[in-house]
Design an enzyme around this catalytic site. Structure first.
Site, PDB file in Angstrom:
ATOM      1  N   LYS A 100       0.834  -1.219   0.000  1.00  0.00           N
ATOM      2  CA  LYS A 100       0.000   0.000   0.000  1.00  0.00           C
ATOM      3  C   LYS A 100       0.864   1.263   0.000  1.00  0.00           C
ATOM      4  O   LYS A 100       0.657   2.153  -0.813  1.00  0.00           O
ATOM      5  CB  LYS A 100      -0.911   0.001   1.229  1.00  0.00           C
ATOM      6  CG  LYS A 100      -1.503   1.356   1.555  1.00  0.00           C
ATOM      7  CD  LYS A 100      -2.477   1.303   2.696  1.00  0.00           C
ATOM      8  CE  LYS A 100      -2.085   1.956   3.987  1.00  0.00           C
ATOM      9  NZ  LYS A 100      -1.637   3.300   4.073  1.00  0.00           N
ATOM     10  N   ASN A 101       1.818   1.326   0.930  1.00  0.00           N
ATOM     11  CA  ASN A 101       2.521   2.597   1.092  1.00  0.00           C
ATOM     12  C   ASN A 101       3.539   2.864  -0.021  1.00  0.00           C
ATOM     13  O   ASN A 101       4.033   3.987  -0.145  1.00  0.00           O
ATOM     14  CB  ASN A 101       3.149   2.690   2.487  1.00  0.00           C
ATOM     15  CG  ASN A 101       2.058   2.868   3.547  1.00  0.00           C
ATOM     16  OD1 ASN A 101       0.909   3.182   3.215  1.00  0.00           O
ATOM     17  ND2 ASN A 101       2.402   2.644   4.803  1.00  0.00           N
ATOM     18  N   ARG A 131      -0.508  15.089  13.186  1.00  0.00           N
ATOM     19  CA  ARG A 131       0.277  14.519  12.078  1.00  0.00           C
ATOM     20  C   ARG A 131       0.736  15.650  11.165  1.00  0.00           C
ATOM     21  O   ARG A 131       0.168  15.881  10.095  1.00  0.00           O
ATOM     22  CB  ARG A 131      -0.568  13.488  11.293  1.00  0.00           C
ATOM     23  CG  ARG A 131      -0.907  12.259  12.107  1.00  0.00           C
ATOM     24  CD  ARG A 131      -1.575  11.176  11.282  1.00  0.00           C
ATOM     25  NE  ARG A 131      -0.649  10.522  10.371  1.00  0.00           N
ATOM     26  CZ  ARG A 131      -0.966   9.470   9.620  1.00  0.00           C
ATOM     27  NH1 ARG A 131      -2.175   8.956   9.682  1.00  0.00           N
ATOM     28  NH2 ARG A 131      -0.077   8.931   8.809  1.00  0.00           N
ATOM     29  N   ASP A 149       3.524   0.446  12.194  1.00  0.00           N
ATOM     30  CA  ASP A 149       2.299  -0.088  11.571  1.00  0.00           C
ATOM     31  C   ASP A 149       2.039  -1.543  11.962  1.00  0.00           C
ATOM     32  O   ASP A 149       1.028  -2.128  11.562  1.00  0.00           O
ATOM     33  CB  ASP A 149       2.366   0.052  10.042  1.00  0.00           C
ATOM     34  CG  ASP A 149       2.377   1.512   9.627  1.00  0.00           C
ATOM     35  OD1 ASP A 149       1.978   2.357  10.451  1.00  0.00           O
ATOM     36  OD2 ASP A 149       2.792   1.813   8.497  1.00  0.00           O
TER      37      ASP A 149
HETATM   38  N1  EPU Z   1       6.442  14.268  11.159  1.00  0.00           N
HETATM   39  C1  EPU Z   1       6.650  15.595  11.412  1.00  0.00           C
HETATM   40  N2  EPU Z   1       6.619  16.454  10.356  1.00  0.00           N
HETATM   41  C2  EPU Z   1       6.406  16.046   9.079  1.00  0.00           C
HETATM   42  C3  EPU Z   1       6.204  14.691   8.828  1.00  0.00           C
HETATM   43  C4  EPU Z   1       6.222  13.817   9.891  1.00  0.00           C
HETATM   44  O1  EPU Z   1       6.841  16.010  12.557  1.00  0.00           O
HETATM   45  O2  EPU Z   1       6.405  16.899   8.169  1.00  0.00           O
HETATM   46  C5  EPU Z   1       6.484  13.299  12.275  1.00  0.00           C
HETATM   47  C6  EPU Z   1       5.145  12.613  12.491  1.00  0.00           C
HETATM   48  O3  EPU Z   1       4.303  13.369  13.325  1.00  0.00           O
HETATM   49  C7  EPU Z   1       5.555  11.300  13.085  1.00  0.00           C
HETATM   50  C8  EPU Z   1       6.915  11.006  12.407  1.00  0.00           C
HETATM   51  O4  EPU Z   1       7.371  12.250  11.912  1.00  0.00           O
HETATM   52  O5  EPU Z   1       5.752  11.449  14.453  1.00  0.00           O
HETATM   53  C9  EPU Z   1       6.874   9.995  11.267  1.00  0.00           C
HETATM   54  O6  EPU Z   1       5.911  10.388  10.304  1.00  0.00           O
HETATM   55  P1  EPU Z   1       6.019   9.992   8.758  1.00  0.00           P
HETATM   56  O7  EPU Z   1       6.063  11.253   7.973  1.00  0.00           O
HETATM   57  O8  EPU Z   1       7.122   9.012   8.585  1.00  0.00           O
HETATM   58  O9  EPU Z   1       4.631   9.297   8.511  1.00  0.00           O
HETATM   59  P2  EPU Z   1       3.699   9.399   7.231  1.00  0.00           P
HETATM   60  O10 EPU Z   1       4.535   9.567   6.017  1.00  0.00           O
HETATM   61  O11 EPU Z   1       2.627  10.390   7.460  1.00  0.00           O
HETATM   62  C10 EPU Z   1       3.745   6.888   6.659  1.00  0.00           C
HETATM   63  C11 EPU Z   1       2.731   5.796   6.482  1.00  0.00           C
HETATM   64  C12 EPU Z   1       2.141   5.414   7.829  1.00  0.00           C
HETATM   65  C13 EPU Z   1       3.273   5.009   8.783  1.00  0.00           C
HETATM   66  C14 EPU Z   1       4.354   6.089   8.846  1.00  0.00           C
HETATM   67  C15 EPU Z   1       5.578   5.677   9.640  1.00  0.00           C
HETATM   68  C16 EPU Z   1       1.864   6.300   4.286  1.00  0.00           C
HETATM   69  C17 EPU Z   1       0.747   6.772   3.450  1.00  0.00           C
HETATM   70  N3  EPU Z   1       1.680   6.281   5.602  1.00  0.00           N
HETATM   71  O12 EPU Z   1       3.048   7.992   7.231  1.00  0.00           O
HETATM   72  O13 EPU Z   1       1.345   4.276   7.558  1.00  0.00           O
HETATM   73  O14 EPU Z   1       2.758   4.816  10.079  1.00  0.00           O
HETATM   74  O15 EPU Z   1       4.793   6.422   7.515  1.00  0.00           O
HETATM   75  O16 EPU Z   1       6.142   4.518   9.097  1.00  0.00           O
HETATM   76  O17 EPU Z   1       2.902   5.895   3.769  1.00  0.00           O
HETATM   77  C18 EPU Z   1      -0.387   2.738   7.838  1.00  0.00           C
HETATM   78  O18 EPU Z   1      -0.064   2.239   6.763  1.00  0.00           O
HETATM   79  O19 EPU Z   1      -1.195   2.220   8.639  1.00  0.00           O
HETATM   80  C19 EPU Z   1       0.183   4.031   8.213  1.00  0.00           C
HETATM   81  C20 EPU Z   1      -0.334   4.812   9.139  1.00  0.00           C
END
Ligand code: EPU
Length: 421
Positions: free
Chosen positions: A22-23, A121, A306
């Site tokens: 998915k991701n 987030r 996850d």
């Molecule tokens: N964060 C920031 N600023 C940002 C971006 C992130 O402070 O600009 C923080 C977040 O608050 C968090 C950490 O950095 O504490 C990690 O966030 P990340 O950006 O890595 O998460 P994401 O890209 O929003 C993706 C997956 C999530 C998964 C996370 C961590 C996708 C669409 N989503 O989210 O997947 O939990 O990476 O591996 O790729 C899931 O599939 O169930 C899911 C939630």
């Protein structure tokens, strides 16, 4: 509304086939905006997050032609600049349209992302990256509005303050067609980051270092069409491994890359499961009782956040006291109250959960609070005594292709039923 009903207590046996990640898919689909040609994408997961993206892309003029159950051809040559559909605001991955549209059109207006609710987030690191590459970016009326000052982004050195999967991939998308070199420092290293880099490179981009914490993107003038197959889903595979660990049995989890699963299989082995690496499959067997273990979630190659709800569910029926620390998200234990309804003995304090294993869970009416919490409820229902009913299953459909039929194939008594009013 439809609910999932599980008559628990059956051990799982047989083979299960893992779908595309998915991701990875949710980043590779917007990446096709950058391609001047037809992309054939194989191993595409049939999940609702993918359908929402495809619908929005079609609305913008992308040609989308399914060529088999799991392969789709995407032609974005006639893509029009317009705001993606409102439904995009419901999924997290809508943020990839910012980088992809900036790369393609030099501007973007995209709804602020939705997705699972784990507390705050932010996407500040994504926006910092776009700004460093020469975009004016503002957030207004629930949208991110961005425009490249010179019509085209330029390369930049970007240090991420937090290791962010989304920011790393979004900057890679924006940088692929930018003028000059972009360096992402403190980049995330998840398998889906390498997959996006491999997709872009297969279409003619020059992305180096994906899978390490420094990624260099040398901008090119155009990308060409080609074929690409998405990697297997690490978390879907991990979820089936956890299901067998919790319910017991002997299952071959097929179409996986075992090294992507090391942090998960290592923990399951520590808990008493037998795990065998079969090259492109993993066999898991669990006979005796699971033992307690401590788990801390971390960016890859650490234990994935996850998989946190699924491993907590396994530990809730393991012997002894376990501690699970959530180090990626602020608030990812909301589902624990649902597990408690099934008799789990879990105490949450901030980012840690202390789990005193119980002899068995008992079936109850619970809800899927989010995607992985929903998967955890399914695992709980499979190993519980009695009947479990799970509401709000749309969360689960966002990320698990054919969950019911795959589990039925392993002997689970699981089906959908309309909820009584
Ligand atoms: N964060 C920031 N600023 C940002 C971006 C992130 O402070 O600009 C923080 C977040 O608050 C968090 C950490 O950095 O504490 C990690 O966030 P990340 O950006 O890595 O998460 P994401 O890209 O929003 C993706 C997956 C999530 C998964 C996370 C961590 C996708 C669409 N989503 O989210 O997947 O939990 O990476 O591996 O790729 C899931 O599939 O169930 C899911 C939630």
């Amino acid at each position: 509304m439809t609910q999932i009903v599980i008559h628990g207590g059956k051990r799982l046996f047989g083979k299960v086939e893992i779908s595309g990640a998915k991701n990875a898919a949710v980043a590779i689909l917007p990446a096709t905006f950058l391609v001047d040609g037809i992309c054939r994408i194989d191993n595409m997961p049939q999940i609702s997050d993918v359908s929402v993206l495809l619908e929005s892309m079609a609305d913008m003029g992308a040609g989308i032609t399914p060529v088999s159950q799991v392969a789709t051809e995407i032609d974005c040559r006639d893509l029009r600049y317009r705001e993606p559909k409102a439904a995009m605001g419901e999924i997290r991955a809508s943020y990839y349209f910012i980088g992809a549209m900036l790369g393609r059109f030099g501007k973007a207006k995209v709804p602020m992302p939705g997705g699972c609710d784990f507390g705050v987030r932010p996407i500040d690191q994504h926006l910092k990256g776009m700004r460093a590459m020469g975009a004016d970016v503002k957030v207004e009326d629930g949208h991110v509005v961005a425009e490249a000052r010179d019509g085209r982004l330029h390369g930049a050195n970007i240090y991420l303050d937090v290791v962010s999967v989304g920011a790393t991939m979004n900057i890679m998308l924006a940088a692929a067609l930018a003028k000059g070199k972009t360096v992402i420092e403190n980049a995330a290293r998840e398998p889906h980051i390498v997959d996006l880099a491999n997709f872009l490179n297969a279409m003619g981009a020059d992305v180096r270092g994906a899978g390490t914490s420094v990624i260099r993107v040398f901008g090119v003038d155009s990308l060409h069409g080609g074929s690409y197959s998405i990697i297997p889903d690490q978390i879907e595979a991990g979820t089936y491994l956890a299901a067998v660990a919790a319910a017991g049995g002997d299952v071959l989890v097929q179409n996986v890359i075992p090294r992507h699963l090391f942090s998960i299989t290592a923990k399951l082995i520590e808990m008493g499961a037998e795990v065998l690496d079969m090259g492109d499959a993993v066999r898991i067997r669990r006979e005796g009782k699971l033992h307690c273990a401590n788990v801390k979630t971390m960016p890859y190659p650490g234990f994935p956040t996850d998989m946190q709800p699924q491993i907590v569910t396994c530990l809730s029926v393991a012997g002894g006291i376990s501690m699970v620390t959530e180090d990626v998200w602020d608030n990812r234990f909301k589902y624990v109250s649902e597990l408690q309804k099934m008799g789990a003995n879990i105490h949450v304090d901030g980012k840690s959960a202390v789990i005193q294993g119980v002899e068995a869970l008992s079936g109850a009416a619970v809800r899927a609070c989010d995607l992985r919490a929903g998967a955890a409820m399914v695992i709980a229902g499979l190993c519980a005594k009695g009947t479990t009913r799970i509401r709000e299953i749309h969360h689960i459909q966002r990320g698990y292709e054919g969950l019911l039929s795959k589990l039925q194939g392993l002997g689970a008594e699981i089906f959908e039923q309309e909820e009584a009013e």
